[in-house]
Design a protein around this motif. Structure first.
Motif, short mmCIF file in Angstrom:
data_model
loop_
_atom_site.label_atom_id
_atom_site.label_comp_id
_atom_site.label_asym_id
_atom_site.label_seq_id
_atom_site.Cartn_x
_atom_site.Cartn_y
_atom_site.Cartn_z
N LEU A 27 65.23 18.91 76.60
CA LEU A 27 63.92 19.12 76.02
C LEU A 27 63.54 20.60 76.07
O LEU A 27 62.88 21.11 75.15
CB LEU A 27 62.89 18.26 76.77
CG LEU A 27 61.57 17.96 76.07
CD1 LEU A 27 61.81 17.27 74.73
CD2 LEU A 27 60.70 17.08 76.96
N ALA A 28 63.97 21.27 77.14
CA ALA A 28 63.66 22.70 77.26
C ALA A 28 64.28 23.49 76.11
O ALA A 28 63.65 24.39 75.54
CB ALA A 28 64.15 23.23 78.61
N GLN A 29 65.52 23.16 75.75
CA GLN A 29 66.17 23.85 74.64
C GLN A 29 65.46 23.55 73.32
O GLN A 29 65.36 24.43 72.46
CB GLN A 29 67.64 23.42 74.56
CG GLN A 29 68.50 23.87 75.72
CD GLN A 29 69.94 23.41 75.59
OE1 GLN A 29 70.32 22.76 74.62
NE2 GLN A 29 70.77 23.75 76.57
N ALA B 291 63.58 26.39 70.89
CA ALA B 291 63.94 26.61 69.49
C ALA B 291 62.71 26.72 68.60
O ALA B 291 62.77 27.31 67.52
CB ALA B 291 64.83 25.47 69.00
N GLN B 292 61.59 26.14 69.04
CA GLN B 292 60.32 26.18 68.27
C GLN B 292 59.22 26.71 69.18
O GLN B 292 58.48 25.93 69.78
CB GLN B 292 59.94 24.78 67.77
CG GLN B 292 60.99 24.11 66.89
CD GLN B 292 60.57 22.73 66.45
OE1 GLN B 292 60.00 22.55 65.37
NE2 GLN B 292 60.79 21.75 67.31
N PRO B 293 59.15 28.00 69.32
CA PRO B 293 58.22 28.57 70.32
C PRO B 293 56.74 28.34 69.99
O PRO B 293 55.91 28.38 70.90
CB PRO B 293 58.59 30.06 70.33
CG PRO B 293 59.24 30.30 69.00
CD PRO B 293 59.94 29.04 68.63
N PRO C 250 59.00 16.37 69.64
CA PRO C 250 60.28 15.75 69.99
C PRO C 250 60.26 14.23 69.97
O PRO C 250 61.31 13.60 69.89
CB PRO C 250 60.54 16.27 71.41
CG PRO C 250 59.17 16.50 71.97
CD PRO C 250 58.33 16.97 70.81
N GLY C 251 59.07 13.65 70.08
CA GLY C 251 59.01 12.20 70.19
C GLY C 251 59.60 11.75 71.51
O GLY C 251 59.41 12.39 72.55
N PRO D 131 68.83 13.45 78.34
CA PRO D 131 69.56 14.71 78.21
C PRO D 131 71.07 14.45 78.28
O PRO D 131 71.52 13.55 79.00
CB PRO D 131 69.08 15.53 79.42
CG PRO D 131 67.77 14.92 79.80
CD PRO D 131 67.88 13.46 79.48
N ARG D 132 71.83 15.22 77.56
CA ARG D 132 73.28 15.03 77.57
C ARG D 132 73.98 16.29 77.10
O ARG D 132 73.39 17.13 76.41
CB ARG D 132 73.69 13.86 76.67
CG ARG D 132 73.29 14.03 75.21
CD ARG D 132 73.91 12.95 74.34
NE ARG D 132 75.36 13.04 74.33
CZ ARG D 132 76.15 12.07 73.89
NH1 ARG D 132 75.63 10.94 73.45
NH2 ARG D 132 77.46 12.22 73.87
#
Length: 682
Positions: free
Chosen positions: A369-371, A375-377, A385-386, A413-414
């Protein structure tokens, strides 16, 4: 002779030794035998004097009898004073109980792994000594493999423990009765320091590590135990096996299995990779099969949602297509309404990764989720993200053209390893190809549909005293265009031409030919030519133009006021007439289809269409195919026409189509044209 030698010590010794027969037997024994007399200092035994030793014993200690008999142990083997040997012998004399002891020596005066069986004899001891290193699996055999060598070869480390019991017969320790060279090194000691010593002395940490409890359990229950011990600090894996012997001893083997474990791990990894490759192949195969079967974009989306999404391992999916300078959400599965709303129309410059992927054609993978947030600051413009915490953004690329982006979402996460990325890229490629095929197909279908409608009359002209209706049922699929057509052509105020025909083929060439034939018929009909002349002229035209096709046709000219009909058949089934009395095929001469031959001469026939009568024209797809004979289909059609409602042509056609007429399922296009002449006014 040996007995005599043994008595070199004098008469006092002779009296103390066993008799001659016993000594003679001992002389022949392959094991070493010794007899020693206790040396006292008052009441205390301080040493032993060797009074007899046989030849085997001399060989074991490596010295001649003359250097041994008559001398004391302290002189012969000084180390025995401190290694527990003399106290051991002393206890046998004092208690009168035989005893067994294993010792290992690697010294100048004596070397070997010895088993001493010691028994009391008068005021001294009698000892049987065996060098266990010389014991063989097959005793006395010339090619025997020595037990010591076998144990050193068969195991990295091997040891035998004898349980030490106290009090209530509880095992409180173990004494090492045998250990090979490697086994001793594993303890950090020499063989001499291990054999004959207690486990608590050799390896005190065995209590903390649980090995002592394992040894004790095996000794008490007889159940063997095995375990692999991993030592990451030295990069080694050892296998330890513990079992109980028939004599109650515990045998322990240690074997380094690092290489075997590494091979097993490599084999397991190879098997896992093979299974993963097989799973990927099965996944790609199922996706390919589903997408190949899809003809339309709706079918492609269904296949992507039902087959591709689970094959990709994702829980949600979105498909966005490029449209000018934006992305349009074409399909989604398991996406929240607020996310769908933001994805509905997304500018191509938006920082949402799917827009970047659609612009660059390069995939992008976000593992957390952090990435995604990074990507959308800007939270104001960011796509939410839902419920997803990892994403695969994949380009839909075909022949270098990026159609859009496929987004696979994951709840947890994966990481995306190379194999996973390769599979996802392949799945997206299959989806893109199927989508492009479907889009091209739908474009072709749209063109074909427009062409089909353009070739058929939008409306039929109204004629006083005559009612009519038509139906066209295409069987052609996709981009195919049927060759069936119908037409009503006004010739004069009370005269019309009625036409139905079928051009061979289901393609654009057939459609073009059908258009040319239809226009030629119209031109010749409007010119006022008789039906036979119209058909002859059209046939010559087809042959002259080298259209390389043929067309069946039923051409009629009808005088509406008089009800007089003149008709020509060119390879086409005859129309059906229903009047007040009967229903049946109109009797017209049959001729070959148009375009077959230059030599054909088409002739016309006349018949009447009475007031209130019904005339039905049709193409052969209604009544026959390979499995449905023409005669049967015509009989079914006549019956349906006979039972149909009166006067209203549309109702008559609906009744025919609802009846059991002709082959089912249909395998050809169908054109139907129904005329009813108004009844006389009374």
């Amino acid at each position: 002779m040996r007995a005599a030698v043994a008595r070199e010590g004098g008469g006092e010794v002779d009296d103390w030794l066993p008799d001659v027969q016993v000594l003679a037997m001992l002389d022949l024994e392959p094991q070493g035998w010794m007899v020693a007399r206790a040396v006292h200092d008052g009441s205390l035994i301080v040493d032993f004097e060797l009074v007899y030793i046989n030849d085997a014993g001399c060989r074991l200690v490596g010295r001649p009898r003359g250097e041994l008999v008559g001398r004391r142990y302290r002189d012969l083997w000084p180390e025995t004073v401190h290694d527990g040997t003399l106290p051991f012998y002393r206890s046998v004399v004092e208690t009168g109980n035989p005893a067994l002891r294993n010792v290992y020596y690697e010294r100048q005066s004596i070397a070997g792994h010895f088993e001493f069986r010691v028994g009391p004899y008068r005021d001294g001891i009698i000892v049987r000594c065996v060098d266990l290193r010389q014991v063989t699996v097959s005793p006395q055999s010339a090619g025997a493999v020595r037990l010591y060598d076998m144990l050193d070869t068969a195991f990295d480390g091997f040891t035998v423990f004898r349980p030490v019991r106290e009090g209530s017969d509880e095992i409180v320790d173990f004494v090492c009765e045998f250990v090979n060279q490697v086994g001793a090194k594993l303890t950090g000691c020499s063989v001499e320091d291990v054999i004959g010593h207690r486990l608590s002395e050799i390896s005190a940490h065995s209590w903390a590590s649980g090995l002592f409890d394992r040894y004790r359990t095996v000794a008490e229950t007889g159940e063997p135990w095995r375990q692999e011990l991993t030592y990451p600090e030295i990069g080694q894996v050892w296998e330890i096996k513990v079992g109980r012997t028939s004599g109650g001893h515990v045998a322990v083997s240690f074997r380094e299995i690092t290489e075997q474990v590494d091979k097993q791990r490599q084999m397991a990894e190879s098997a896992a990779r093979a299974e993963q490759a097989a799973a990927r192949a099965r996944s790609l195969e199922s996706v390919t099969a589903a997408l190949v079967a899809a003809s339309t974009t709706a079918q492609v989306y269904t296949a992507i949602g039902s087959v591709l999404r689970p094959s990709a391992g994702g829980q949600s999916l979105a498909l966005l297509l490029r449209q000018d300078q934006s992305l349009r959400l074409a399909y989604h599965a398991a996406y929240e309404p607020e996310v769908v709303a933001r994805l509905h129309d997304l500018p191509i410059e938006h920082p949402y990764p799917a827009a970047t992927v659609a612009h660059t054609g390069e995939p992008r993978y976000l593992s957390s989720l952090a990435q995604f947030h990074a990507a959308q600051p800007d939270p104001e413009t960011a796509v939410p993200p839902g419920s997803r915490q990892a994403w695969a953004f994949l380009p839909l690329t075909v022949a270098g053209e990026v159609l859009g982006a496929l987004v696979v979402g994951y709840r947890e996460p994966r990481d995306f390893d190379p194999d996973t990325r390769s599979t996802l890229t392949a799945l997206a490629g299959l989806g893109a190809q199927a989508l492009q095929r479907a889009m091209l197909f739908e474009t072709s279908v749209s063109i074909a549909s427009e062409l089909q409608h353009a070739l058929l009359p939008a409306t039929l002209p109204q004629t006083a005293g005559l009612r009519h209706a038509a139906r066209y049922l295409p069987w052609t699929r996709g981009a195919e265009v049927g060759g069936d057509w119908y037409d009503i052509i006004p010739i004069s105020a009370d005269r019309v031409a009625v036409v139905i025909g079928d051009v061979a083929g289901h393609n654009t060439a057939a459609a073009a030919t059908m258009g040319q034939v239809r226009d030629a018929l119209r031109a010749y009909a409007i010119a006022g030519q008789r039906p036979s002349m119209v058909m002859n002229n059209v046939n010559h035209l087809i042959r002259a133009l080298r259209l390389n096709t043929m067309a069946t046709c039923c051409y009629l000219q009808l005088d509406v006021a008089e009800g007089a009909v003149t008709g020509v058949l060119a390879g086409h089934p005859a129309p059906i007439l229903r009047d007040a009395r009967t229903t049946g095929l109109v009797r017209l001469s049959t001729h070959p289809a148009l375009g077959v031959s230059d030599s054909v001469v088409y002739r016309e026939n006349n018949f009447d269409l009475p007031p209130a009568a019904t005339l039905v024209l049709y193409t052969d797809g209604l009544v026959e195919d390979r499995s449905h004979p023409l005669d049967r289909g015509l009989a079914e059609l006549c019956a349906a026409v006979n039972d149909a409602p009166r006067l209203d042509p549309a109702e008559i056609l609906d009744h025919i189509l609802a009846s059991d007429v002709g082959p089912w399922p249909r395998r050809d296009d169908i054109a139907l044209l129904c005329l009813t002449r108004n009844p006389l006014e009374r």
